[in-house]
Design an enzyme around this catalytic site. Structure first.
Site, PDB file in Angstrom:
ATOM      1  N   TYR A   1      29.399   3.977  -1.062  1.00 56.61           N
ATOM      2  CA  TYR A   1      29.392   4.878   0.139  1.00 56.61           C
ATOM      3  C   TYR A   1      30.332   4.502   1.260  1.00 56.61           C
ATOM      4  O   TYR A   1      31.234   5.159   1.659  1.00 56.61           O
ATOM      5  CB  TYR A   1      28.337   5.391   0.437  1.00 56.61           C
ATOM      6  CG  TYR A   1      28.079   6.297   1.765  1.00 56.61           C
ATOM      7  CD1 TYR A   1      28.327   7.642   1.361  1.00 56.61           C
ATOM      8  CD2 TYR A   1      27.552   6.113   3.098  1.00 56.61           C
ATOM      9  CE1 TYR A   1      28.234   8.657   2.310  1.00 56.61           C
ATOM     10  CE2 TYR A   1      27.640   7.165   3.913  1.00 56.61           C
ATOM     11  CZ  TYR A   1      27.997   8.383   3.692  1.00 56.61           C
ATOM     12  OH  TYR A   1      27.920   9.428   4.609  1.00 56.61           O
TER      13      TYR A   1
ATOM     14  N   ALA B   1      32.585   2.044   0.823  1.00 55.94           N
ATOM     15  CA  ALA B   1      33.945   2.005   0.485  1.00 55.94           C
ATOM     16  C   ALA B   1      34.553   3.152   0.585  1.00 55.94           C
ATOM     17  O   ALA B   1      35.703   3.326   1.200  1.00 55.94           O
ATOM     18  CB  ALA B   1      33.840   1.420  -1.058  1.00 55.94           C
TER      19      ALA B   1
END
Length: 244
Positions: A152, A154
C-alpha cells in the site's frame, strides 16, 4: 453548463463523501463503482438530490478496456470532463516476509495503475478544452510508511511521484494535477478497531481526533475550485498534524 466530476470508488467512504459534496456544490457527478452496485446506487440516489444530471459508470480501473469504456460513456453523455478524482483503492495488508506476490501486485494494479489509466483517458478530454483538474488520493502511509503495508505504501508513494510528473506534463494545457494524503480518517474500518488501538493511533495526532470523510471532500472541492487555480503538483496532507 454545469461542471462535471468523475469520482472513482464512489460507492462508500471517502469517495461517497466527495461525490455528495461536489453535487451539493453544483457539479454533475459521475459515480464510479466496480463491484458494489447497490452501494453505488445508494450514493447516486443521494447525489441526485442535489444534481439531477448525475450518472453511474462501472468498471475495474486496473483494466484498460474497462476504463476506455467508462470514458466512452462519459464522452457520449457529457462531451467533456472537468474534474477527475482518482479515489479507487484497495489494501491487502501483511508483513513483507509473509506477503504474496499476488497481494503486492493486486494493490499496485488498482492503486497505481488505475490512477494512470483513468488519468490518461481524462487527459484526452481535458486537453481538448485546455482546462481541467485531477486529484489523486494518496496517503500519509505513502509519505512515512507503515508496518504491514509495504504494498500500500509503495502504491501511494508511486501516486505521489505520478502526480508531480503529470502536473509538469499538463501544466502548459492549463490542467492542474494534485494529490491529497489523508491521515487516519474515521470510516467503517476505524470504527471496528479496539479502544486500545484507537488510543494508540490518536496519540500520534496533535489534534487528538480522527479526521472525517467530509474533511477530505472539502479539500478536494477546494483543489477543484478557482480558489486553487495556481496550485498544481502538490500533495496536500489532511492528517491533523500527524506528519509535518
Amino acid at each position: 453548463m454545469n461542471k462535471n466530476v468523475l469520482v472513482t470508488g464512489a460507492s462508500r467512504g471517502i469517495g461517497k463523501a466527495i461525490a455528495i459534496c461536489f453535487a451539493k456544490n453544483g457539479y454533475d457527478v459521475i459515480v464510479h463503482y466496480n463491484g458494489s452496485q447497490q452501494a453505488a446506487l445508494d450514493t447516486l440516489e443521494q447525489v441526485k438530490q442535489y444534481s439531477s444530471n448525475s450518472t453511474l459508470v462501472q468498471g475495474n480501473v486496473s483494466r484498460q478496456e474497462d476504463v476506455q469504456q467508462m470514458f466512452k460513456v462519459i464522452k457520449e453523455t457529457y462531451g467533456k470532463l472537468d474534474v477527475l478524482i482518482n479515489n479507487s483503492g484497495i489494501t491487502k495488508d501483511n508483513l513483507c516476509l509473509r506477503m504474496s506476490e499476488q497481494d503486492f501486485m493486486d494493490v499496485m494494479e488498482v492503486n497505481c495503475k488505475g490512477t494512470f489509466l483513468c488519468s490518461k483517458e481524462a487527459s484526452k478530454l481535458m486537453i481538448r478544452k485546455k482546462s481541467g483538474c485531477m486529484i489523486n488520493m494518496a496517503s500519509v502511509v505513502g509519505l512515512c510508511g507503515n508496518v504491514g503495508q509495504t504494498n500500500y505504501a509503495a502504491s501511494k508513494a508511486a501516486v505521489i511521484g505520478f502526480t508531480k510528473s503529470l502536473a509538469k506534463e499538463l501544466g502548459l494545457r492549463h490542467i492542474r494535477v494534485n494529490a491529497i494524503a489523508p491521515g487516519f480518517i474515521q470510516t467503517q474500518m476505524t470504527d471496528q478497531l479496539s479502544e486500545e488501538v484507537k488510543k494508540q493511533m490518536l496519540s500520534q495526532i496533535p489534534l487528538q481526533e480522527f479526521g472525517t470523510v467530509e474533511d477530505i471532500a472539502q479539500c478536494a472541492l477546494f483543489l477543484a475550485s478557482e480558489n486553487a487555480k495556481y496550485i498544481t503538483g502538490q500533495v496536500i496532507q489532511v492528517n491533523g498534524g500527524m506528519l509535518m
